[in-house]
Design a protein around this motif. Structure first.
Motif, mmCIF file in Angstrom:
data_model
loop_
_atom_site.group_PDB
_atom_site.id
_atom_site.type_symbol
_atom_site.label_atom_id
_atom_site.label_comp_id
_atom_site.label_asym_id
_atom_site.label_seq_id
_atom_site.Cartn_x
_atom_site.Cartn_y
_atom_site.Cartn_z
ATOM 1 N N ALA A 124 0.829 -1.212 0.000
ATOM 2 C CA ALA A 124 0.000 0.000 0.000
ATOM 3 C C ALA A 124 0.861 1.259 0.000
ATOM 4 O O ALA A 124 1.995 1.262 0.491
ATOM 5 N N THR A 166 -1.533 -2.914 -5.605
ATOM 6 C CA THR A 166 -1.172 -1.923 -4.581
ATOM 7 C C THR A 166 -2.378 -1.070 -4.206
ATOM 8 O O THR A 166 -3.000 -0.442 -5.071
ATOM 9 N N LEU A 167 -2.713 -1.037 -2.917
ATOM 10 C CA LEU A 167 -3.747 -0.143 -2.406
ATOM 11 C C LEU A 167 -3.167 1.272 -2.365
ATOM 12 O O LEU A 167 -2.109 1.482 -1.763
ATOM 13 N N ILE A 213 -6.166 2.002 6.390
ATOM 14 C CA ILE A 213 -5.287 1.134 5.580
ATOM 15 C C ILE A 213 -5.608 -0.332 5.878
ATOM 16 O O ILE A 213 -5.692 -1.165 4.971
#
Ligand SMILES: NC(=O)c1ccc[n+]([C@@H]2O[C@H](COP(=O)([O-])OP(=O)(O)OC[C@H]3O[C@@H](n4cnc5c(N)ncnc54)[C@H](OP(=O)(O)O)[C@@H]3O)[C@@H](O)[C@H]2O)c1
Length: 247
Positions: A124, A166-167, A213
């Motif tokens: 992330a 990918t965040l 997150i």
């Protein structure tokens, strides 16, 4: 993503603001390793963190950090400058260096660490923004424009890095009681002019960010002012007033 056992890198961890809270709270949540990066690492001492020199506006420094920290799976782009200059009559070099750090520095970090993140399952990126990305503020419009550019960058990264898993998330902050904000307010408004009630607690903002997150959120509204600024976007295009919350 799961933060317990993760390896994180936080930019701008040298001040007394959000960066330090990110490092401390990531360690509290059981991160395996946290790189606390700063332009002047000799001033940083955070128990449990690995301190690393990093100037995000220096491409050699960014490349060295990516080469050293090849195990990162969470990148927190927190570093920024916030000079009190406008766009029409402000010093052009200051306007340009604000863009160099806040936009190009964040872009350089994303480009350098995208392959690192890909190599660890996607991970992330959290970009720390401001309600000024959605507004303007007389006296700080170079900063506002740079945060608006960072907002566009964040949305673009989300699209471009989706394929590698990918965040890409953003933390939107109104005004927080960091030493930098307090000094800015005292210099521009006069001591004691900033109502304390307007300022959020940076520790709370970071807690909300890390919860977000872990929950996979792409936009985290840190405080009341961020919630109000977001709501104002649905109205006519006009300037959000951080002091009244009225658009
Ligand atoms: N405080 C607020 O009210 C507020 C509101 C909205 C958004 N934000 C955002 O929150 C983030 C953190 O700010 P903060 O208020 O917590 O203040 P802060 O502690 O001053 O954090 C900014 C950090 O960025 C670092 N930095 C500046 N240029 C850099 C560069 N070229 N390379 C690496 N590091 C650099 C500074 O390092 P040095 O110590 O070396 O100068 C400082 O440690 C920023 O992105 C800011 O825009 C803050």
């Amino acid at each position: 993503m799961k933060l317990h056992g993760a390896t994180a890198l936080v930019t701008g961890a040298g001040g007394g603001g959000h960066g330090r809270h990110f490092v401390e709270q990531l360690i509290e949540r059981g991160a395996a390793k946290v790189y606390a990066t700063a332009r002047r690492p000799e001033l940083v001492e955070i128990p449990g963190a690995e301190v690393l020199r990093l100037d995000i506006s220096d491409s050699a420094s960014v490349a060295a950090a990516a080469a050293h920290a090849g195990d990162v799976d969470l990148l927190v782009n927190n570093a920024a400058v916030s000079p009190g200059v406008n766009l029409v009559d402000g010093d052009p070099d200051t306007i340009r260096s604000t863009m160099d750090t806040n936009f190009y520095g964040t872009l350089a970090m994303a480009r350098a660490f995208a392959p690192v993140l890909a190599g660890h399952g996607g991970g992330a990126i959290l970009n720390v923004l401001s309600v000024m990305a959605w507004s303007s503020y007389d006296g700080a419009n170079a900063y506002a424009a740079s945060k608006a550019a960072q907002w566009g960058l964040t949305n673009a990264l989300r699209l471009e890095l989706a394929g590698q898993g990918t965040l890409v998330s953003t933390l939107m902050i109104g005004m927080a009681a960091t030493p930098t904000m307090k000094a800015y307010a005292a210099a521009t408004l006069g001591a004691g002019m900033l109502p304390e009630g307007l300022l959020s607690d940076p520790a709370d903002n970071v807690r909300a960010a890390l919860d977000g997150i872990e929950a996979g959120e792409i936009e985290i509204l840190a405080d009341t002012m961020a919630i109000e600024a977001k709501a104002a976007l649905a109205g006519a295009p006009r300037s959000f007033d951080p002091f009244t919350g009225v658009a």
